[in-house]
Scaffold this motif. Sequence first.
Motif, PDB file in Angstrom:
ATOM      1  N   SER A  71       0.835  -0.937   0.038  1.00 25.07           N
ATOM      2  CA  SER A  71       0.332   0.120  -0.218  1.00 25.07           C
ATOM      3  C   SER A  71       0.602   1.019  -0.061  1.00 25.07           C
ATOM      4  CB  SER A  71      -1.087   0.330   1.294  1.00 25.07           C
ATOM      5  OG  SER A  71       0.117  -0.114   2.364  1.00 25.07           O
ATOM      6  N   PRO A  72       1.322   1.540  -1.337  1.00 21.44           N
ATOM      7  CA  PRO A  72       2.165   3.016  -1.004  1.00 21.44           C
ATOM      8  C   PRO A  72       2.402   3.957  -0.870  1.00 21.44           C
ATOM      9  CG  PRO A  72       2.058   1.901  -3.365  1.00 21.44           C
ATOM     10  CD  PRO A  72       0.820   1.253  -2.326  1.00 21.44           C
ATOM     11  N   GLY A  73       0.878   4.289  -0.120  1.00 19.30           N
ATOM     12  CA  GLY A  73       0.761   5.403   0.214  1.00 19.30           C
ATOM     13  C   GLY A  73       2.330   6.604   0.157  1.00 19.30           C
ATOM     14  N   GLY A  74       2.404   7.325  -0.621  1.00 20.80           N
ATOM     15  CA  GLY A  74       3.164   8.409  -0.441  1.00 20.80           C
ATOM     16  C   GLY A  74       4.644   7.916  -1.398  1.00 20.80           C
ATOM     17  N   ALA A  75       5.476   6.462  -2.030  1.00 18.66           N
ATOM     18  CA  ALA A  75       6.104   6.294  -2.396  1.00 18.66           C
ATOM     19  C   ALA A  75       6.097   7.132  -3.699  1.00 18.66           C
ATOM     20  CB  ALA A  75       5.797   5.226  -3.038  1.00 18.66           C
ATOM     21  N   THR A  76       7.694   7.839  -3.909  1.00 18.93           N
ATOM     22  CA  THR A  76       7.536   8.410  -5.103  1.00 18.93           C
ATOM     23  C   THR A  76       9.160   8.568  -5.238  1.00 18.93           C
ATOM     24  OG1 THR A  76       8.830  10.402  -3.779  1.00 18.93           O
ATOM     25  CG2 THR A  76       6.782  10.231  -4.364  1.00 18.93           C
ATOM     26  N   LEU A  77       9.244   8.898  -6.768  1.00 21.76           N
ATOM     27  CA  LEU A  77      10.434   7.831  -6.955  1.00 21.76           C
ATOM     28  C   LEU A  77      11.455   9.028  -6.608  1.00 21.76           C
ATOM     29  CD1 LEU A  77      11.921   6.355  -9.150  1.00 21.76           C
ATOM     30  CD2 LEU A  77      11.204   7.519 -10.558  1.00 21.76           C
ATOM     31  N   ASP A  78      11.225   9.822  -6.101  1.00 18.27           N
ATOM     32  CA  ASP A  78      12.353  11.249  -5.888  1.00 18.27           C
ATOM     33  C   ASP A  78      12.521  10.991  -4.593  1.00 18.27           C
ATOM     34  OD1 ASP A  78      12.712  12.523  -8.024  1.00 18.27           O
ATOM     35  OD2 ASP A  78      11.403  13.793  -8.080  1.00 18.27           O
ATOM     36  N   ARG A  79      11.515  10.626  -3.273  1.00 19.86           N
ATOM     37  CA  ARG A  79      12.052  10.198  -2.113  1.00 19.86           C
ATOM     38  C   ARG A  79      13.100   8.957  -2.380  1.00 19.86           C
ATOM     39  NH1 ARG A  79       6.282  10.811   0.428  1.00 19.86           N
ATOM     40  NH2 ARG A  79       7.031  12.118   1.596  1.00 19.86           N
ATOM     41  N   ALA A  80      12.516   7.280  -2.946  1.00 16.23           N
ATOM     42  CA  ALA A  80      13.594   6.512  -3.232  1.00 16.23           C
ATOM     43  C   ALA A  80      15.407   6.983  -3.644  1.00 16.23           C
ATOM     44  CB  ALA A  80      13.562   5.976  -4.441  1.00 16.23           C
ATOM     45  N   LEU A  81      14.890   8.518  -4.892  1.00 12.16           N
ATOM     46  CA  LEU A  81      17.082   8.357  -5.203  1.00 12.16           C
ATOM     47  C   LEU A  81      17.033   9.051  -3.777  1.00 12.16           C
ATOM     48  CD1 LEU A  81      15.119   9.467  -8.614  1.00 12.16           C
ATOM     49  CD2 LEU A  81      16.599   7.928  -7.520  1.00 12.16           C
ATOM     50  N   ALA A  82      16.423  10.264  -3.056  1.00  9.51           N
ATOM     51  CA  ALA A  82      17.701  10.806  -1.887  1.00  9.51           C
ATOM     52  C   ALA A  82      17.771   9.777  -1.297  1.00  9.51           C
ATOM     53  CB  ALA A  82      16.052  12.220  -1.377  1.00  9.51           C
ATOM     54  N   TRP A  83      16.776   8.625  -0.732  1.00 12.78           N
ATOM     55  CA  TRP A  83      17.551   8.240  -0.079  1.00 12.78           C
ATOM     56  C   TRP A  83      18.586   7.581  -0.218  1.00 12.78           C
ATOM     57  CZ3 TRP A  83      19.072   2.401   0.674  1.00 12.78           C
ATOM     58  CH2 TRP A  83      18.403   1.729   1.540  1.00 12.78           C
ATOM     59  N   GLY A  84      18.816   7.289  -1.300  1.00 10.40           N
ATOM     60  CA  GLY A  84      20.357   6.587  -2.068  1.00 10.40           C
ATOM     61  C   GLY A  84      21.372   7.694  -2.749  1.00 10.40           C
ATOM     62  N   GLU A  85      21.571   8.633  -1.518  1.00  9.22           N
ATOM     63  CA  GLU A  85      22.045   9.659  -2.124  1.00  9.22           C
ATOM     64  C   GLU A  85      23.550   9.332  -2.827  1.00  9.22           C
ATOM     65  OE1 GLU A  85      21.543  13.132   0.029  1.00  9.22           O
ATOM     66  OE2 GLU A  85      22.078  12.052   1.840  1.00  9.22           O
ATOM     67  N   ALA A  86      23.766   8.230  -1.444  1.00  7.59           N
ATOM     68  CA  ALA A  86      25.118   7.874  -1.758  1.00  7.59           C
ATOM     69  C   ALA A  86      25.374   7.139  -3.005  1.00  7.59           C
ATOM     70  CB  ALA A  86      25.586   7.479  -0.084  1.00  7.59           C
ATOM     71  N   TRP A  87      24.575   6.333  -4.042  1.00  6.18           N
ATOM     72  CA  TRP A  87      25.085   5.507  -4.736  1.00  6.18           C
ATOM     73  C   TRP A  87      25.251   6.358  -5.607  1.00  6.18           C
ATOM     74  CZ3 TRP A  87      19.115   4.650  -4.592  1.00  6.18           C
ATOM     75  CH2 TRP A  87      18.534   3.394  -3.963  1.00  6.18           C
ATOM     76  N   ASP A  88      26.524   5.350  -6.320  1.00  4.44           N
ATOM     77  CA  ASP A  88      26.880   5.823  -7.918  1.00  4.44           C
ATOM     78  C   ASP A  88      25.975   5.800  -9.062  1.00  4.44           C
ATOM     79  OD1 ASP A  88      29.863   6.293  -6.700  1.00  4.44           O
ATOM     80  OD2 ASP A  88      29.662   4.034  -6.783  1.00  4.44           O
ATOM     81  N   LEU A  89      24.921   4.834  -8.898  1.00  2.00           N
ATOM     82  CA  LEU A  89      24.517   4.088  -9.916  1.00  2.00           C
ATOM     83  C   LEU A  89      23.255   3.556  -9.553  1.00  2.00           C
ATOM     84  CD1 LEU A  89      23.628   3.561 -12.980  1.00  2.00           C
ATOM     85  CD2 LEU A  89      24.712   1.293 -12.515  1.00  2.00           C
ATOM     86  N   VAL A  90      21.832   4.119 -10.030  1.00  2.00           N
ATOM     87  CA  VAL A  90      20.566   3.680  -9.499  1.00  2.00           C
ATOM     88  C   VAL A  90      20.183   2.821 -11.087  1.00  2.00           C
ATOM     89  CG1 VAL A  90      18.440   3.871  -8.710  1.00  2.00           C
ATOM     90  CG2 VAL A  90      20.011   5.595  -8.524  1.00  2.00           C
ATOM     91  N   VAL A  91      19.396   1.722 -11.032  1.00  2.00           N
ATOM     92  CA  VAL A  91      18.950   1.056 -12.383  1.00  2.00           C
ATOM     93  C   VAL A  91      17.598   0.969 -11.900  1.00  2.00           C
ATOM     94  CG1 VAL A  91      19.104  -1.084 -13.497  1.00  2.00           C
ATOM     95  CG2 VAL A  91      21.152   0.026 -12.505  1.00  2.00           C
ATOM     96  N   ILE A  92      16.619   1.170 -13.017  1.00  2.00           N
ATOM     97  CA  ILE A  92      15.145   1.474 -12.867  1.00  2.00           C
ATOM     98  C   ILE A  92      14.526   0.329 -13.490  1.00  2.00           C
ATOM     99  CG2 ILE A  92      13.245   2.774 -12.562  1.00  2.00           C
ATOM    100  CD1 ILE A  92      14.989   4.764 -11.779  1.00  2.00           C
ATOM    101  N   ASP A  93      13.798  -1.336 -12.418  1.00  5.64           N
ATOM    102  CA  ASP A  93      12.979  -1.408 -14.149  1.00  5.64           C
ATOM    103  C   ASP A  93      11.829  -1.565 -13.695  1.00  5.64           C
ATOM    104  OD1 ASP A  93      12.270  -3.581 -14.988  1.00  5.64           O
ATOM    105  OD2 ASP A  93      11.193  -5.407 -13.134  1.00  5.64           O
ATOM    106  N   CYS A  94      11.210  -1.211 -14.711  1.00  2.98           N
ATOM    107  CA  CYS A  94       9.963  -0.390 -15.244  1.00  2.98           C
ATOM    108  C   CYS A  94       8.970  -1.226 -15.440  1.00  2.98           C
ATOM    109  CB  CYS A  94       9.846   0.598 -16.517  1.00  2.98           C
ATOM    110  SG  CYS A  94      10.540   1.829 -15.928  1.00  2.98           S
ATOM    111  N   PRO A  95       7.973  -1.054 -14.995  1.00  2.00           N
ATOM    112  CA  PRO A  95       6.669  -1.906 -15.689  1.00  2.00           C
ATOM    113  C   PRO A  95       5.887  -1.903 -17.375  1.00  2.00           C
ATOM    114  CG  PRO A  95       5.964  -0.344 -14.834  1.00  2.00           C
ATOM    115  CD  PRO A  95       6.629  -0.148 -14.324  1.00  2.00           C
ATOM    116  N   PRO A  96       5.551  -2.897 -17.814  1.00  4.41           N
ATOM    117  CA  PRO A  96       4.739  -2.687 -18.822  1.00  4.41           C
ATOM    118  C   PRO A  96       4.195  -1.608 -19.115  1.00  4.41           C
ATOM    119  CG  PRO A  96       4.317  -4.785 -17.653  1.00  4.41           C
ATOM    120  CD  PRO A  96       4.871  -3.699 -16.442  1.00  4.41           C
ATOM    121  N   SER A  97       4.247  -0.565 -19.309  1.00  2.00           N
ATOM    122  CA  SER A  97       3.943   0.079 -19.627  1.00  2.00           C
ATOM    123  C   SER A  97       4.828   1.992 -20.031  1.00  2.00           C
ATOM    124  CB  SER A  97       2.844   0.983 -18.302  1.00  2.00           C
ATOM    125  OG  SER A  97       2.651   2.501 -18.447  1.00  2.00           O
ATOM    126  N   LEU A  98       3.938   2.899 -20.342  1.00  3.95           N
ATOM    127  CA  LEU A  98       4.834   3.831 -21.281  1.00  3.95           C
ATOM    128  C   LEU A  98       4.732   5.355 -19.435  1.00  3.95           C
ATOM    129  CD1 LEU A  98       4.797   4.843 -24.715  1.00  3.95           C
ATOM    130  CD2 LEU A  98       6.565   4.426 -23.186  1.00  3.95           C
TER     131      LEU A  98
END
Length: 235
Positions: A89-116
């Motif tokens: 129940s992803p209330g409030g899940a945004t991509l920017d929240r996840a990216l901010a959490w991983g600010e120390a990553w060098d690389l983020v790989v994103i697996d998308c659902p089958p949609s545009l």
Amino acid sequence: MGVPLIRGPQILVCANQKGGVGKTTAATHTAAGFQRLGCRTGLLDLDPQRNAVLCSSQDLEPRKDRPAPQGWDCFSTKEGLDLLAPSDSPGGATLDRALAWGEAWDLVVIDCPPSLEGWTQAAIERASAILIPMQCEFLSLQGLASMLGRIGTLARDPWVRILPSMYEPEKELQRETLAEVERHFPDRLGRTWIPRDPAISEASSHGVSLFCHDPRAIGTLAYARLIRELHHGWS
Ligand code: ADP
Ligand code: MG
């Protein structure tokens, strides 16, 4: 090979509105491959079917040392990757929240659902590089055109490569389709293609990357080549 010379966090998005074309496979093995080269890598699984989580399931541990970003579940894989997926129940899940959490990553790989739309749209808007896995069959060309059309409307100008996945060069129809792709999108076709290789689906079913499962398989060598191409292409 030493640590890749990637400057700053990079966002690599695996997207195609068609299902079953190899997005999750490309995302999980690319992320694992970069992590093995010493790149601090996060993998975001945006498909509600959570196939990237399932493909990395061996020794998957919930991350307990840090609270997950709001609306996300957070794991660490056998190979040391951070793996995040929106909660049930992803209330409030945004991509920017996840990216901010991983600010120390060098690389983020994103697996998308089958949609545009939805998550895919949010991911491609933030991408530094987009990988479009495709199967070499007639109907794929249409999907490619709409995917590339959508990317063409973005304000950013990400590095984009089509990745022939599950390619069987001995099949004439597949060779012809690949030639068509090259004719229509000459600047977008990558140098690497991934052969159809049972080791690839075996690795997923064992919940580990190809590099753990069978370092000498032809699929593993192709993924190692792809990682070199990505690294040289956009760093
Ligand atoms: P998508 O994420 O686009 O739906 P997947 O990555 O889940 O596609 O791949 C679909 C199926 O094809 C999976 O069962 C996967 O293991 C298998 N597969 C993907 N690439 C290969 C390959 N090169 N050789 C053999 N099987 C593959
Ligand atoms: Mg998938």
